[in-house]
Design an enzyme around this catalytic site. Structure first.
Site: not given
Length: 183
Positions: A104, A111-113
């Site tokens: 992620n 950042v993949c959130l």
């Protein structure tokens, strides 16, 4: 009407500077909300916060997460936060300063959130984002990756994923990519 308020504010600033006082800087709604969020922070014990530009610049700060469980246990991962004046109507911009082998987080630190993108709502706050980042280290998500290679290894071969994480954290190569020591 608005011009009258501007003139009135200008007169106040002029009289304050004539009296030898420094003019008072007005805070944006985003700065006021961020000030409230930071004063109410309840950081996990494995997370610290710092303000590299001093406490006067709350709109830019850093956190360090030291996971105490999972694949990334004993690592140290730094993140920068840039908060816009329109916060909380737009999420903070978060980047990972530490190069990390993670499904992620890509190699550039993006950042993949979900709560930093499509699921952001103004009722969310900095504390929620910090807890979300902590969750990425205890429960990496292979279903919504930025690093597709790491996600595929996590999904197909968790033991190899763990070995790759350990190698990267110790300072070494995973495939073609070198990772500096972060453990």
């Amino acid at each position: 009407m608005i011009n009258l308020f501007k003139i009135k504010d200008q007169k106040k600033e002029e009289s304050a500077s004539a009296a030898g006082k420094a003019p008072v800087k007005k805070q944006s709604a985003g700065e006021l909300r961020l000030n409230k969020d930071i004063s109410e922070l309840n950081l996990p014990k494995n997370t610290s916060i710092s303000f590299p530009n001093g406490k006067d610049d709350l709109m830019s700060f850093e956190i360090v997460i030291r996971p105490d469980e999972g694949y990334y246990m004993s690592g140290s991962f730094g993140f920068t936060f840039q908060v816009s004046p329109s916060y909380p109507h737009e999420p903070p911009k978060v980047k990972c300063k530490t190069k990390v082998y993670h499904p992620n987080i890509d190699l550039e630190g993006n950042v993949c959130l979900n709560i930093l993108r499509e699921d952001w709502k103004p009722v969310l706050n900095i504390n929620t984002v910090i807890y979300g980042l902590n969750l990425l280290f205890t429960q990496p998500n292979d279903e919504d990756p930025l690093n597709h290679e790491a996600a595929a290894v996590l999904r197909d071969n968790p033991k190899m994923f763990e070995a790759n994480v350990r190698r990267a954290m110790a300072g070494g190569y995973v495939g073609q990519h070198y990772f500096p020591r972060c453990a």
